[in-house]
Design an enzyme around this catalytic site. Structure first.
Site, PDB file in Angstrom:
ATOM      1  N   ARG A 188       0.850  -1.198   0.000  1.00 51.07           N
ATOM      2  CA  ARG A 188       0.000   0.000   0.000  1.00 51.07           C
ATOM      3  C   ARG A 188       0.880   1.240   0.000  1.00 51.07           C
ATOM      4  NH1 ARG A 188      -4.893   0.670  -1.410  1.00 51.07           N
ATOM      5  NH2 ARG A 188      -5.605  -1.020  -0.061  1.00 51.07           N
ATOM      6  N   ARG A 194       1.515  -6.750  -9.557  1.00 53.77           N
ATOM      7  CA  ARG A 194       1.909  -6.225  -8.245  1.00 53.77           C
ATOM      8  C   ARG A 194       1.967  -7.319  -7.177  1.00 53.77           C
ATOM      9  NH1 ARG A 194      -3.163  -2.819  -5.628  1.00 53.77           N
ATOM     10  NH2 ARG A 194      -4.790  -4.359  -6.011  1.00 53.77           N
ATOM     11  N   HIS A 248       0.334   3.277 -10.475  1.00 55.38           N
ATOM     12  CA  HIS A 248      -0.646   3.737  -9.474  1.00 55.38           C
ATOM     13  C   HIS A 248       0.073   4.546  -8.381  1.00 55.38           C
ATOM     14  CE1 HIS A 248      -3.983   3.501  -6.635  1.00 55.38           C
ATOM     15  NE2 HIS A 248      -4.678   2.693  -7.410  1.00 55.38           N
ATOM     16  N   ASP A 250     -12.384   9.767  -6.595  1.00 55.65           N
ATOM     17  CA  ASP A 250     -11.948   8.639  -7.432  1.00 55.65           C
ATOM     18  C   ASP A 250     -12.421   8.913  -8.858  1.00 55.65           C
ATOM     19  OD1 ASP A 250     -11.043   6.243  -8.400  1.00 55.65           O
ATOM     20  OD2 ASP A 250     -12.093   4.989  -6.940  1.00 55.65           O
ATOM     21  N   GLU A 302      -2.305   8.796 -11.189  1.00 57.48           N
ATOM     22  CA  GLU A 302      -1.874   7.592 -11.888  1.00 57.48           C
ATOM     23  C   GLU A 302      -1.874   7.779 -13.411  1.00 57.48           C
ATOM     24  OE1 GLU A 302      -4.673   4.562 -10.541  1.00 57.48           O
ATOM     25  OE2 GLU A 302      -4.984   5.748  -8.728  1.00 57.48           O
TER      26      GLU A 302
HETATM   27  O1  TA6 Z   1      -7.014   3.776  -9.039  1.00 55.02           O
HETATM   28  C1  TA6 Z   1      -8.001   4.056  -8.087  1.00 55.02           C
HETATM   29  C2  TA6 Z   1      -8.506   2.747  -7.549  1.00 55.02           C
HETATM   30  O2  TA6 Z   1      -8.914   1.936  -8.594  1.00 55.02           O
HETATM   31  C3  TA6 Z   1      -9.612   3.047  -6.534  1.00 55.02           C
HETATM   32  O3  TA6 Z   1     -10.885   2.767  -7.031  1.00 55.02           O
HETATM   33  C4  TA6 Z   1      -9.205   2.252  -5.313  1.00 55.02           C
HETATM   34  O4  TA6 Z   1      -9.853   1.050  -5.221  1.00 55.02           O
HETATM   35  C5  TA6 Z   1      -7.720   2.164  -5.503  1.00 55.02           C
HETATM   36  O5  TA6 Z   1      -7.481   2.051  -6.857  1.00 55.02           O
HETATM   37  C6  TA6 Z   1      -6.907   1.194  -4.674  1.00 55.02           C
HETATM   38  O6  TA6 Z   1      -7.096  -0.138  -4.997  1.00 55.02           O
HETATM   39  P1  TA6 Z   1      -6.428  -1.279  -4.127  1.00 55.02           P
HETATM   40  O7  TA6 Z   1      -6.800  -2.565  -4.785  1.00 55.02           O
HETATM   41  O8  TA6 Z   1      -4.950  -1.052  -4.160  1.00 55.02           O
HETATM   42  O9  TA6 Z   1      -6.985  -1.133  -2.735  1.00 55.02           O
END
Ligand code: TA6
Length: 282
Positions: free
Chosen positions: A63, A86, A156, A199, A257
């Protein structure tokens, strides 16, 4: 002779990582798990957010930093959310150490593990180009199989913020905006601010963005080969639902991103694709 960049292995919470450092002090830390950039220090300051509660044992994606989401963005397909890249261990395959520019390449190739999820042959590379005050991340995909393959994805990136409610993001004005929380369509505002869950996906040609967090500014740009830019902050409630975030973690991060969300890129056998995101101190 001027000092050269250095590249040394470094264990970070049990992860096999590489520390790439320029003589002037800028440095990065990248983990072979996920091909995941964990840290970029430029101008004497950490520029990426990494959650102190992140799982770092491979049991869940890391994270923070820069997760490589590939070959699927979010849940737009049957693969695990944001794809498998990932989740998997990558290999370090090349480096180049100059005095004021250095680079490092990590690679993920198709394997039994990926074929169990996705029936394609590929080579995915992440190349990190480090210069004083600047970092470019280039994702490269090559179809090494005999059938076409199609992918979506993202770099991301989680940027560190002192307080996201005071941060401003500019550069997306006028671009088609899709709000994934309301399914609403609009045009990007001149200045984006973050005092609620956010988002959104912005489509169209990218111009450099500027993230201003108090006195700290960052230019964020991306290659035209990415069709979209995603901006995400979970705010209080969504953050509380994420086991790997501290309750106030949302305040210290903003994801901007370089992404391919709506339309997949198709690669014919032997064909390659490249997309980069560049970060530069403002
Ligand atoms: O890129 C944004 C997103 O798709 C959000 O909708 C949110 O879910 C985020 O990514 C994080 O995703 P994750 O699977 O890493 O918790």
């Amino acid at each position: 002779m001027s000092a050269r960049a250095t590249l040394v292995p470094e264990a970070f919470a049990g992860l096999n990582c590489w520390r790439l450092a320029l003589p002037g002090g800028d440095r990065l830390l990248v983990s072979e798990q996920g091909g995941h950039l964990l840290s970029w220090i430029a101008g004497g300051r950490e520029r990426l957010f990494l959650s102190p509660r992140s799982a770092l044992d491979g049991s869940a994606p890391i994270r923070g930093g820069v997760p490589v989401c590939w070959p699927q963005f979010n849940q737009r397909g049957d693969l695990p959310k944001h794809g498998f890249a990932r989740h998997l261990p990558w290999l370090t395959t090349a480096y180049d150490l100059g005095s004021d520019v250095a680079s490092l390449e990590l690679t993920l190739c198709s394997s039994e593990r990926t074929r169990a999820l996705w029936p394609h042959e590929f080579e995915l590379t992440l190349t990190l180009h480090l210069q004083p005050g600047r970092l470019r991340l280039t994702l490269g995909a090559r179809n090494t199989g005999a059938q076409p393959l199609a992918f979506t994805g993202a770099l991301h990136s989680y940027f560190a913020c002192d307080d996201v409610t005071q941060a401003k993001l500019s550069g997306l004005q006028g671009r088609p905006e899709w709000d994934s929380l309301t399914d609403g369509h609009a045009q990007g505002a001149e200045l984006l601010r973050f005092d609620a869950e956010f988002d959104r996906v912005y489509s169209g040609a990218a111009i450099p963005m500027r993230l201003q967090d108090g006195a700290h500014g960052l230019h964020i740009s991306q290659s035209l080969s990415w069709s979209d830019t995603v901006v995400w902050n979970p705010h209080v409630a969504k953050c509380a639902a994420l086991a790997d975030m501290e309750p106030d973690g949302w305040r210290r991060m903003l994801c901007v991103e370089a992404a391919q969300v709506f339309e997949a890129v198709t690669l014919a056998p032997g064909q390659t694709w490249q997309g980069w995101q560049q970060l530069e101190l403002a």
